[in-house]
Design a protein around this motif. Structure first.
Motif, PDB file in Angstrom:
ATOM      1  N   GLN A 115      -1.135   0.460  -5.315  1.00 48.52           N
ATOM      2  CA  GLN A 115      -1.567  -0.566  -5.932  1.00 48.52           C
ATOM      3  C   GLN A 115      -3.145  -0.735  -6.061  1.00 48.52           C
ATOM      4  OE1 GLN A 115      -1.848  -5.267  -5.195  1.00 48.52           O
ATOM      5  NE2 GLN A 115       0.273  -4.637  -5.593  1.00 48.52           N
ATOM      6  N   MET A 116      -3.835  -0.435  -4.954  1.00 51.15           N
ATOM      7  CA  MET A 116      -5.192  -0.369  -4.735  1.00 51.15           C
ATOM      8  C   MET A 116      -5.719   0.573  -5.518  1.00 51.15           C
ATOM      9  SD  MET A 116      -6.187  -0.467  -0.559  1.00 51.15           S
ATOM     10  CE  MET A 116      -7.778  -0.250  -1.018  1.00 51.15           C
ATOM     11  N   PHE A 117      -5.179   1.925  -5.992  1.00 48.63           N
ATOM     12  CA  PHE A 117      -5.928   2.784  -6.793  1.00 48.63           C
ATOM     13  C   PHE A 117      -5.717   2.115  -8.415  1.00 48.63           C
ATOM     14  CE2 PHE A 117      -5.328   5.848  -3.535  1.00 48.63           C
ATOM     15  CZ  PHE A 117      -6.417   6.703  -3.654  1.00 48.63           C
ATOM     16  N   PRO A 154      -0.359 -10.098  -3.443  1.00 49.41           N
ATOM     17  CA  PRO A 154      -0.863 -10.249  -2.213  1.00 49.41           C
ATOM     18  C   PRO A 154      -1.183  -8.861  -1.633  1.00 49.41           C
ATOM     19  CG  PRO A 154       1.621 -10.687  -1.986  1.00 49.41           C
ATOM     20  CD  PRO A 154       1.076 -10.559  -3.546  1.00 49.41           C
ATOM     21  N   MET A 155      -2.550  -8.454  -1.201  1.00 46.10           N
ATOM     22  CA  MET A 155      -2.856  -7.343  -0.986  1.00 46.10           C
ATOM     23  C   MET A 155      -2.416  -7.077   0.568  1.00 46.10           C
ATOM     24  SD  MET A 155      -3.931  -5.559  -3.339  1.00 46.10           S
ATOM     25  CE  MET A 155      -4.422  -4.057  -2.449  1.00 46.10           C
ATOM     26  N   SER A 156      -1.559  -7.979   1.191  1.00 44.76           N
ATOM     27  CA  SER A 156      -1.128  -7.713   2.364  1.00 44.76           C
ATOM     28  C   SER A 156       0.049  -6.574   2.573  1.00 44.76           C
ATOM     29  CB  SER A 156      -0.438  -9.358   2.918  1.00 44.76           C
ATOM     30  OG  SER A 156       0.542  -9.509   2.214  1.00 44.76           O
ATOM     31  N   VAL A 157       0.617  -6.430   1.084  1.00 49.41           N
ATOM     32  CA  VAL A 157       1.705  -5.322   1.255  1.00 49.41           C
ATOM     33  C   VAL A 157       1.031  -3.973   1.420  1.00 49.41           C
ATOM     34  CG1 VAL A 157       2.978  -6.619  -0.294  1.00 49.41           C
ATOM     35  CG2 VAL A 157       1.360  -5.216  -1.388  1.00 49.41           C
ATOM     36  N   VAL A 158      -0.410  -3.938   1.639  1.00 49.21           N
ATOM     37  CA  VAL A 158      -0.965  -2.631   1.943  1.00 49.21           C
ATOM     38  C   VAL A 158      -0.608  -2.288   3.335  1.00 49.21           C
ATOM     39  CG1 VAL A 158      -3.300  -1.495   2.491  1.00 49.21           C
ATOM     40  CG2 VAL A 158      -2.852  -3.028   0.418  1.00 49.21           C
ATOM     41  N   SER A 159      -0.139  -3.285   4.102  1.00 47.34           N
ATOM     42  CA  SER A 159      -0.138  -3.312   5.581  1.00 47.34           C
ATOM     43  C   SER A 159       1.018  -2.041   6.054  1.00 47.34           C
ATOM     44  CB  SER A 159       0.262  -4.575   6.318  1.00 47.34           C
ATOM     45  OG  SER A 159       0.285  -4.296   7.711  1.00 47.34           O
ATOM     46  N   SER A 160       0.411  -1.005   6.754  1.00 44.65           N
ATOM     47  CA  SER A 160       1.360   0.003   7.184  1.00 44.65           C
ATOM     48  C   SER A 160       2.231  -0.725   8.489  1.00 44.65           C
ATOM     49  CB  SER A 160       0.825   1.149   7.561  1.00 44.65           C
ATOM     50  OG  SER A 160       0.096   1.793   6.491  1.00 44.65           O
ATOM     51  N   THR A 161       1.404  -1.515   9.149  1.00 45.68           N
ATOM     52  CA  THR A 161       1.704  -2.093  10.493  1.00 45.68           C
ATOM     53  C   THR A 161       2.990  -2.972  10.135  1.00 45.68           C
ATOM     54  OG1 THR A 161      -0.251  -2.232  11.451  1.00 45.68           O
ATOM     55  CG2 THR A 161       1.338  -3.533  12.212  1.00 45.68           C
TER      56      THR A 161
END
Length: 306
Positions: A26-28, A263-270
């Motif tokens: 999504q960032m891309f 929400p960009m929190s879905v980027v979190s690999s953790t």
């Protein structure tokens, strides 16, 4: 601006991708959409570059798995590709060295003279035959990396697709340089840059004393430039004010501003790893199904140890 006067951009994202999430992709997409809306840029490609195994991060699974998961995550994209170079080096590489590698590789593959973000190129694009194979480009790495064959098989094809700035041969115009002696080609001038794509968390890490080499920061921000996708309500402008280098090159930092409700929190690999460890069904919010299937098949991240 016409297509040829806009800056052609390749977005490069470095990171663990442990595992790669929907948010990374999504960032891309958000960055490309925003850059296009400015009217100043044309994004012609995206590169995912997973970190080397020797990075030493707790719970980091083998690059063999991370490369495969990244490939699965971008398999439906016609403009984002995964590059194995960083993983195949003898040791961990700095973000600066990865950017420099891809700049040099693009010069070789496309024949382009890549410009720095603060020094627009006045050098025309140079056409060159596309007969250099990907085997030659990566010959120092592939000889002892037999598992790379499938990944590298399409590198040349992918580069040709995303680095589409080379003018077609029929558009070349031959002119007499010295009235009587010899000929030269007149080329179309196209500016091409590689920009580092990151979240605001990486931008904030630039402000931590001693974490980054200052000379590297000068190159990353001053010569290449950064595209920042804000995460979790972070304020990139406030972050930049805490670093003298970021303030110095503020014009080279492009902050994505859009109306996205994701929400960009879905980027979190953790969060993805925790969901996998706890059998949390919300993992489907973080990871695409092919990546989930691969993780389950390979039994990755299932144990709390990572």
């Amino acid at each position: 601006m016409t297509e040829t006067t806009k800056t052609h951009v390749i977005l490069l994202a470095c990171g663990s991708f442990n595992p790669i999430t929907k948010g990374h992709i999504q960032m891309f997409e958000r960055a490309r959409d925003y850059l296009h809306k400015t009217g100043r840029f044309i994004v012609i490609g995206g590169i995912v570059s997973p970190v080397h195994d020797s990075y030493g991060k707790t719970g980091l699974v083998s690059s063999r798995h991370r490369l495969t998961m990244c490939q699965l995550a971008v398999q439906s994209s016609d403009w984002i590709r995964v590059d194995p170079w960083e993983c195949y080096q003898d040791t961990w590489q700095t973000t600066c060295s990865v950017l420099e590698h891809h700049r040099d590789l693009m010069k070789r593959v496309t024949g382009c003279i890549l410009s720095n973000v603060n020094t627009p190129s006045i050098t025309p694009v140079i056409g060159q035959p596309q007969n250099e194979s990907s085997q030659n480009i990566y010959q120092n790495n592939i000889s002892n990396k037999p598992t790379a064959a499938k990944i590298l098989g399409k590198v040349g094809e992918s580069l040709s697709r995303i680095c589409c700035v080379r003018p077609p041969m029929e558009r070349f115009t031959f002119v007499d340089e010295n009235a009587n002696l010899g000929t030269v080609m007149r080329y179309e001038e196209i500016e091409l840059r590689i920009l580092l794509l990151c979240g605001s968390d990486l931008l904030e890490s630039f402000c931590i004393p001693g974490l980054w080499n200052e000379a590297d920061m000068e190159v990353i921000v001053g010569e290449f430039g950064i595209v920042v996708v804000p995460r979790d309500g972070a304020d990139p402008d406030r972050i930049m004010n805490h670093s003298s280098i970021l303030r110095k090159y503020k014009n080279n930092i492009l902050v994505v501003k859009d109306d996205s409700n994701h929400p960009m929190s879905v980027v979190s690999s953790t969060k993805s790893r925790l969901a996998l460890q706890h059998g949390d069904g919300h993992v489907v919010d973080y990871l695409c199904q092919p990546v989930i299937d691969y993780i389950l098949k390979s039994q990755l991240y299932i144990n709390a140890s990572g």
